[in-house]
Write an enzyme that holds these catalytic residues in place. Structure first.
Site, PDB file in Angstrom:
ATOM      1  N   HIS A  59       0.849  -1.193   0.000  1.00 16.44           N
ATOM      2  CA  HIS A  59       0.000   0.000   0.000  1.00 16.44           C
ATOM      3  C   HIS A  59       0.886   1.245   0.000  1.00 16.44           C
ATOM      4  O   HIS A  59       2.065   1.188   0.389  1.00 16.44           O
ATOM      5  CB  HIS A  59      -0.903   0.025   1.227  1.00 16.44           C
ATOM      6  N   GLU A  61       0.952   3.866   1.918  1.00 15.36           N
ATOM      7  CA  GLU A  61       1.492   4.255   3.222  1.00 15.36           C
ATOM      8  C   GLU A  61       2.697   3.408   3.604  1.00 15.36           C
ATOM      9  O   GLU A  61       3.703   3.926   4.091  1.00 15.36           O
ATOM     10  CB  GLU A  61       0.419   4.102   4.321  1.00 15.36           C
ATOM     11  N   CYS A  89      -6.198   2.061   5.951  1.00 14.71           N
ATOM     12  CA  CYS A  89      -6.850   0.806   6.327  1.00 14.71           C
ATOM     13  C   CYS A  89      -6.229   0.318   7.649  1.00 14.71           C
ATOM     14  O   CYS A  89      -5.288   0.925   8.170  1.00 14.71           O
ATOM     15  CB  CYS A  89      -6.655  -0.238   5.227  1.00 14.71           C
ATOM     16  N   CYS A  92      -2.394  -0.477   7.426  1.00 16.73           N
ATOM     17  CA  CYS A  92      -1.569   0.738   7.363  1.00 16.73           C
ATOM     18  C   CYS A  92      -1.602   1.489   8.690  1.00 16.73           C
ATOM     19  O   CYS A  92      -0.584   2.040   9.116  1.00 16.73           O
ATOM     20  CB  CYS A  92      -2.014   1.618   6.204  1.00 16.73           C
TER      21      CYS A  92
END
Length: 159
Positions: A59, A61, A89, A92
């Site tokens: 992801h 992040e 999410c 993260c």
């Protein structure tokens, strides 16, 4: 520092995160981008790449946190701010808390997986040993538009 100056700085850095989202989009990834800032300087950049990397943890992040940690030579990122185009999410959020990020600034809310109140609010759990300041909604319409256009184009191609 005045609230207006902070907001202008937040918008500047969010535009940088949006540029990272466009980089993900160019590779066919869901367009989410993130940057890590320390003392007004970008120290980490990342964008979504789980498809290309065959990695469910890739992801934006996570990529930005990894880049910042390498650049700063520390797995802890105290005093750093993370700017991301989409509400984090759960995965993260865990990485954000473990890295000791001081502040998260996000653009669009994520009603399906967002954990700053959209689904749950992990950042508000008092029992956790680190707490991060959260600012949401910075350039939310622009961040949402990038995602909406991407998914509209994907649906159009599937027809």
């Amino acid at each position: 520092m005045s609230q207006v100056l902070v907001m202008l700085g937040d918008e500047y850095f969010m535009r940088e995160a949006i540029s990272m989202a466009h980089a993900a989009e160019c590779l066919g990834e869901v367009p989410v981008g993130a940057i890590v800032v320390l003392d007004g300087e970008i120290v980490g950049r990342g964008f979504n790449s789980p498809i290309g990397e065959s990695d469910p943890t890739a992801h934006a992040e996570i990529a930005a946190l990894r880049d910042a940690a390498r650049n700063l030579g520390n797995y802890r990122l105290p005093g750093c701010e993370l700017f991301v185009t989409l509400e984090p999410c759960a995965m993260c959020a865990g990485a954000i808390l473990h890295s000791r990020i001081a502040r998260v600034v996000y653009g669009a809310r994520d009603p399906k997986t967002g954990v700053h109140g959209s689904v749950v609010d992990l950042f508000a759990v008092e029992r956790l040993n680190h707490h991060t300041e959260i600012t949401g909604g910075i350039l939310a319409e622009e961040c949402s538009a990038v995602l909406s256009a991407f998914f509209a184009e994907r649906r159009r191609k599937q027809q």
